[in-house]
Write a protein that holds these residues in place. Structure first.
Motif, short mmCIF file in Angstrom:
data_model
loop_
_atom_site.label_atom_id
_atom_site.label_comp_id
_atom_site.label_asym_id
_atom_site.label_seq_id
_atom_site.Cartn_x
_atom_site.Cartn_y
_atom_site.Cartn_z
N ALA A 74 54.50 69.41 53.55
CA ALA A 74 56.00 69.26 52.94
C ALA A 74 57.03 70.05 53.60
CB ALA A 74 55.96 69.55 51.56
N GLU A 75 58.18 69.62 53.61
CA GLU A 75 59.16 70.36 54.46
C GLU A 75 59.51 71.94 53.69
OE1 GLU A 75 62.55 68.04 56.03
OE2 GLU A 75 62.08 66.61 54.67
N GLY A 76 59.39 72.57 54.67
CA GLY A 76 59.54 73.79 54.28
C GLY A 76 58.39 74.87 54.19
N SER A 77 57.25 74.09 54.08
CA SER A 77 55.79 74.96 53.86
C SER A 77 55.46 75.29 55.27
CB SER A 77 54.73 73.82 53.34
OG SER A 77 54.47 73.05 54.38
N ALA A 78 54.65 76.32 55.30
CA ALA A 78 53.89 76.84 56.69
C ALA A 78 53.15 76.00 57.54
CB ALA A 78 53.15 78.23 56.28
N SER A 79 52.83 75.20 56.69
CA SER A 79 51.74 73.89 57.30
C SER A 79 52.50 72.86 57.87
CB SER A 79 50.76 73.44 56.49
OG SER A 79 49.90 74.26 55.91
N TYR A 80 53.97 72.48 57.56
CA TYR A 80 54.46 71.36 58.03
C TYR A 80 55.02 71.41 59.39
CZ TYR A 80 58.46 68.40 58.32
OH TYR A 80 59.35 67.02 58.88
N ASP A 81 55.36 72.87 59.71
CA ASP A 81 55.77 72.94 61.28
C ASP A 81 54.74 72.82 62.23
OD1 ASP A 81 58.51 73.13 60.51
OD2 ASP A 81 58.14 75.29 60.29
N MET A 82 53.45 73.35 61.83
CA MET A 82 52.25 73.15 62.31
C MET A 82 51.68 71.88 62.66
SD MET A 82 50.19 76.53 61.24
CE MET A 82 48.90 76.10 62.33
N TRP A 83 51.72 71.49 61.66
CA TRP A 83 51.66 69.59 61.69
C TRP A 83 52.56 68.78 62.53
CZ3 TRP A 83 54.42 65.77 59.16
CH2 TRP A 83 54.06 64.32 59.16
N GLU A 109 53.71 65.47 69.38
CA GLU A 109 55.15 65.97 68.42
C GLU A 109 55.13 64.67 67.39
OE1 GLU A 109 59.65 67.06 68.62
OE2 GLU A 109 58.48 66.97 70.51
N LYS A 110 55.41 65.00 66.23
CA LYS A 110 55.63 63.91 65.57
C LYS A 110 57.20 63.66 65.15
CE LYS A 110 51.13 64.39 62.81
NZ LYS A 110 50.36 65.40 63.87
N LYS A 111 57.64 62.48 65.16
CA LYS A 111 59.01 62.02 65.13
C LYS A 111 59.16 61.06 64.00
CE LYS A 111 60.28 63.60 70.06
NZ LYS A 111 60.95 63.08 70.98
N GLU A 112 60.27 60.85 63.68
CA GLU A 112 60.91 59.99 62.69
C GLU A 112 59.82 60.01 61.39
OE1 GLU A 112 61.06 56.29 64.56
OE2 GLU A 112 61.85 56.78 66.35
N ILE A 113 59.82 61.19 60.86
CA ILE A 113 59.11 61.54 59.69
C ILE A 113 59.55 61.06 58.49
CG2 ILE A 113 57.87 63.18 58.43
CD1 ILE A 113 57.54 64.80 61.17
#
Length: 325
Positions: free
Chosen positions: A72-81, A124-128
């Protein structure tokens, strides 16, 4: 500073009182500010320790982990995902046919592994877009960069003698016809690891080894996170002779005398691991999860807090009993 209260007894009877009774008086000594502070601190320490040992710490730890592991946006996992911090390494090995002339005349193929040809793979994931039904859609971009250092003496211009086709691959030997538009392609572990020994007998030059050719995933059970993954697969092509009929119809000259064989064409490894800068963080996290350190800390807090309260009260009442005026 302690405060004191004096009890004065009045005279009764015919005499008159001209001053304070000259007999001994007992002092009612109250708790000092320092003693009250120590009792409060000790009580808080003991109560906190009891709460944590009883499951409070685990509940708090799980809640923090859940909030940070969620994509989820703001979590540590989000940026890594969204953008993995480490590249995937793609290593490709081709099988060169060392005796092509003899092979087309019916001899067993002699294979020579050539490689690795290494690329760094980035995602890289885009248009999420997150949807109300707890699903997410995105466009994933991938690109590869040639890694000359890991490829050693190999270059993209190396010449490989093999079948002129590009097939696909399974866990021991699985048909790939459905996903390759009918091509006679099959997949296996590299060098036919764990496959039917018959497949190894039809070719020469293969040497299956568990540590080099098995699928590897090193997981952290407590987190469900892989520390290291190495996915390895081999692409094979089913080669059959095409001698044609008695009239020569259907004959393919170059394949008229070849033996029937599942020909290994190439194998590849896609590997990724936790980046070095995260290893220390994971080690600290796992230490806290696996060791009894925190339980010991909370237990010490209970013991110290309880002893502090008991010690202050005991000292106070002992001094009160001994104090006489």
């Amino acid at each position: 500073m302690a405060s004191y209260t004096y009890d004065n007894e009045a005279y009764s009877g015919g005499g008159s009182r001209t001053g304070m009774d000259s007999g001994p008086k007992r002092i009612k000594k109250k708790l000092s500010c320092c003693e009250i502070t120590l009792i409060i601190l000790g009580s808080l320490s003991a109560v906190m320790g009891i709460v944590m040992v009883s499951g409070g710490y685990q509940a708090m730890f799980d809640a923090i982990m859940k909030s940070q592991m969620a994509v989820a946006e703001g979590s540590a996992s989000y940026d890594m995902w969204r953008v993995p911090p480490m590249p995937l390494y793609l290593q490709v090995y081709f099988f060169n046919i060392s005796n092509p002339d003899e092979f087309v005349k019916g001899a067993k193929p002699i294979l020579q592994e050539v490689g690795p040809f290494c690329y760094r793979e980035y995602h890289e994931k885009k248009e999420i877009v997150f949807h109300p039904n707890n699903t997410v859609t995105f466009f994933q971009q991938r690109w590869w960069i040639w890694d000359a250092e890991m490829s050693g003496n190999h270059t993209v211009d190396d010449i490989i003698v093999g079948l002129n086709t590009i097939p696909v691959v399974s866990d021991v030997l699985l048909s790939g016809e459905s996903c390759r538009m009918g091509s006679p392609s099959y997949i296996s572990f590299p060098h036919f690891l764990n496959a039917d020994p018959y497949l190894l007998d039809t070719v020469e030059g293969l040497d299956p080894q568990e540590d080099k050719h098995a699928f590897v995933m090193d997981m952290i059970p407590e987190l469900g996170t892989p520390m290291w993954v190495a996915a390895r697969m081999q692409i094979n092509m089913l080669v059959r002779p095409y001698p044609g009929n008695a009239l020569g119809r259907g004959k393919i000259d170059i394949l008229s005398e070849v033996p029937e064989v599942y020909m290994p064409l190439m194998w590849f490894e896609v590997a990724a691991g936790v980046p070095e800068e995260m290893v220390g963080q994971l080690q600290t996290l796992l230490f806290m999860m696996r060791s009894p350190t925190m339980t010991i800390i909370w237990s010490v807090m209970i013991a110290v807090g309880s002893l502090l309260v008991v010690g202050v009260l005991t000292r106070h009442f002992m001094k009160r009993r001994k104090t006489l005026v």
